[in-house]
Scaffold this motif. Structure first.
Motif, PDB file in Angstrom:
ATOM      1  N   ALA A 112       0.834  -1.204   0.000  1.00 38.33           N
ATOM      2  CA  ALA A 112       0.000   0.000   0.000  1.00 38.33           C
ATOM      3  C   ALA A 112       0.869   1.254   0.000  1.00 38.33           C
ATOM      4  N   SER A 113       1.977   1.216   0.724  1.00 39.32           N
ATOM      5  CA  SER A 113       2.893   2.350   0.728  1.00 39.32           C
ATOM      6  C   SER A 113       3.446   2.603  -0.670  1.00 39.32           C
ATOM      7  N   ALA A 114       3.773   1.515  -1.383  1.00 38.62           N
ATOM      8  CA  ALA A 114       4.287   1.661  -2.747  1.00 38.62           C
ATOM      9  C   ALA A 114       3.229   2.248  -3.667  1.00 38.62           C
ATOM     10  N   LEU A 115       1.979   1.798  -3.518  1.00 39.21           N
ATOM     11  CA  LEU A 115       0.901   2.359  -4.335  1.00 39.21           C
ATOM     12  C   LEU A 115       0.724   3.848  -4.080  1.00 39.21           C
ATOM     13  N   SER A 116       0.909   4.257  -2.822  1.00 37.49           N
ATOM     14  CA  SER A 116       0.745   5.681  -2.507  1.00 37.49           C
ATOM     15  C   SER A 116       1.836   6.534  -3.139  1.00 37.49           C
ATOM     16  N   VAL A 142      -5.169   6.647  -2.230  1.00 33.45           N
ATOM     17  CA  VAL A 142      -4.985   5.316  -1.661  1.00 33.45           C
ATOM     18  C   VAL A 142      -5.719   5.197  -0.329  1.00 33.45           C
ATOM     19  N   MET A 143      -5.662   6.234   0.487  1.00 32.23           N
ATOM     20  CA  MET A 143      -6.344   6.176   1.777  1.00 32.23           C
ATOM     21  C   MET A 143      -7.853   6.076   1.608  1.00 32.23           C
ATOM     22  N   GLY A 157      -3.977   0.290   3.534  1.00 36.20           N
ATOM     23  CA  GLY A 157      -3.690   1.527   2.826  1.00 36.20           C
ATOM     24  C   GLY A 157      -3.847   2.778   3.653  1.00 36.20           C
ATOM     25  N   LEU A 158      -4.256   2.643   4.889  1.00 35.56           N
ATOM     26  CA  LEU A 158      -4.469   3.845   5.689  1.00 35.56           C
ATOM     27  C   LEU A 158      -3.364   4.163   6.696  1.00 35.56           C
ATOM     28  N   PRO A 159      -2.996   3.242   7.604  1.00 32.85           N
ATOM     29  CA  PRO A 159      -2.081   3.650   8.684  1.00 32.85           C
ATOM     30  C   PRO A 159      -0.726   4.159   8.208  1.00 32.85           C
ATOM     31  N   ALA A 160      -0.020   3.381   7.397  1.00 38.28           N
ATOM     32  CA  ALA A 160       1.322   3.798   6.968  1.00 38.28           C
ATOM     33  C   ALA A 160       1.260   5.027   6.075  1.00 38.28           C
ATOM     34  N   VAL A 161       0.284   5.055   5.179  1.00 38.19           N
ATOM     35  CA  VAL A 161       0.162   6.183   4.261  1.00 38.19           C
ATOM     36  C   VAL A 161      -0.244   7.444   5.023  1.00 38.19           C
ATOM     37  N   GLY A 162      -1.101   7.279   6.040  1.00 41.84           N
ATOM     38  CA  GLY A 162      -1.481   8.440   6.850  1.00 41.84           C
ATOM     39  C   GLY A 162      -0.294   9.032   7.585  1.00 41.84           C
ATOM     40  N   MET A 163       0.563   8.180   8.146  1.00 34.71           N
ATOM     41  CA  MET A 163       1.769   8.664   8.815  1.00 34.71           C
ATOM     42  C   MET A 163       2.692   9.371   7.827  1.00 34.71           C
TER      43      MET A 163
END
Length: 401
Positions: free
Chosen positions: A77-81, A89-90, A126-132
């Motif tokens: 998910a981080s890579a997609l973001s 993504v989020m 797709g939410l926690p890592a991308v949100g940080m």
């Protein structure tokens, strides 16, 4: 000349500036939705035990598979973001999680329930890592601790609010299925608010990320001894937190307390303590440094865990409150430190942290159930104290950059 440069790469937001509040409020709702869905079955574990004739440890798999799915999905998910942008993504992640949450409420059988819960966790990745990473991109480093604290406060509100909603619906309807469906619908409303409030990224520019580059970025972060220790902190404290809330419900429902199920459900109000703690801990670490706050957090949580052995409801609840304070403080400070330290590949760095964090949730929740089945609540408390001791040992060698 300077104006054109600022337009090309806007300055990071500081507390008090107009753009700071929409970012913080939007991520607050995202945090709420994530935790409300992720741990929706936690107050329903006794109901699942009765419905399917399974052990408490087996019932806890409805949480463990969800957090495991999230742990597996955070790096992809981080890579997609990095390619598609943080905000899209989020939003897509939360929308898929709401759909899986609704399906989990109606699917027959325990195994299909586990499958859908696992898919729900994978979607939530797709939410926690991308949100940080979004916060680390948009917020000035001097104010990141406070902003990260508000985001994690959303986690805590989602934690206790979601569980209270689930417990109340289950008590009123007598159905754990209605409870799961209700929290999924509420999460859909929060998703709508999040999508309307959160601004598009100002400082991030999407770019394709290949598998080789992703692996190389992960290796760089894993080669950093400070990052490894921060990842270990997330794993250990999350294992303690999930273990405590998974099995304290069985303690309070059974002898000698025998509290009503609805009353036990309201024990999750203690998450509100984390709402205030996370924001204040982030700001305290901004002033005093992260290491002393992390050590203090582990100590507070350990005192709380030991207090939960008392034969008094009041002392057990107070101990759980202290453990909650220590957990949210440690998580806030460690996650903000990861964001500050990662000069490049922030989404991957955050993804690795969250991967370790949710592995801790899955493993800690499951092993805590094994300890509970073998030797009861005292063994579970001993397991939690051991994890907190290891967390303090991991933190001690850390020094500010």
């Amino acid at each position: 000349m300077s104006t054109s440069v600022e337009l090309a790469h806007p300055a990071a937001l500081r507390r008090g500036q107009p753009g700071f509040r929409p970012v913080a409020v939007g991520l607050f709702f995202a945090g709420f939705t994530t935790f409300a869905l992720l741990y929706a079955t936690q107050p329903l574990l006794p109901a699942l035990v009765d419905a399917y004739g399974i052990t408490p440890g087996t019932a806890s798999l409805s949480i463990s598979v969800t957090t495991a799915g999230l742990a597996v999905g955070v790096i992809p998910a981080s890579a997609l973001s990095e390619r598609w942008g943080r905000r899209p993504v989020m939003v897509a992640s939360l929308a898929a999680a709401v759909v899986f949450g609704l399906l989990a409420a109606v699917v027959p059988g325990f195994v299909p329930l586990l499958v859908l819960r696992g898919l729900e966790g994978l979607a939530l990745a797709g939410l926690p890592a991308v949100g940080m990473a979004y916060l680390a991109d948009e917020i000035d480093g001097a104010h990141l601790g406070g902003a990260m604290g508000l985001y994690i406060a959303g986690n805590s509100v989602g934690g206790f609010g979601g569980r209270i909603v689930v417990s109340t619906i289950a008590d009123l309807t007598g159905s754990w299925r209605w409870a799961l469906g209700g929290i999924a619908l509420l999460s859909g409303v929060c998703l709508l608010v999040f999508a309307l409030v959160l601004p598009a990224s100002r400082r991030f520019r999407p770019r394709p990320v290949g598998v080789g580059e992703l692996v190389a970025s992960a290796r760089v972060h894993l080669a950093d001894p400070v990052m490894r220790r921060l990842y270990a902190v997330g794993l250990l404290v999350m294992g303690v937190f999930v273990c405590a809330y998974n099995y304290v419900t069985f303690v309070l429902l059974g002898p000698p307390f025998r509290l009503p199920a609805l009353v036990v459900g309201f024990v999750f109000v203690l998450y509100a303590v984390g709402t205030a703690t996370s924001t204040r801990a982030g700001r305290l670490a901004d002033r005093l440094g992260a290491r002393p706050v992390l050590l203090g957090s582990a100590g507070v949580a350990a005192v709380g865990a030991v207090a939960m052995l008392a034969p008094s409801v009041g002392v057990v609840v107070a101990g759980l409150a202290l453990l909650t304070v220590g957990f949210f403080a440690a998580h806030t400070v460690a996650s903000a430190w990861v964001g500050r330290r990662a000069e490049h590949g922030r989404a991957v760095a955050s993804g690795l942290y969250l991967g370790a964090y949710y592995v801790g949730s899955s493993v800690g929740g499951t092993l805590g159930g094994v300890a509970y089945g073998l030797a009861g609540w005292p063994a579970t408390v001993g397991f939690m104290v051991l994890l907190l001791t290891l967390a303090a040992a991991v933190v001690r060698p850390l020094r500010p950059a």
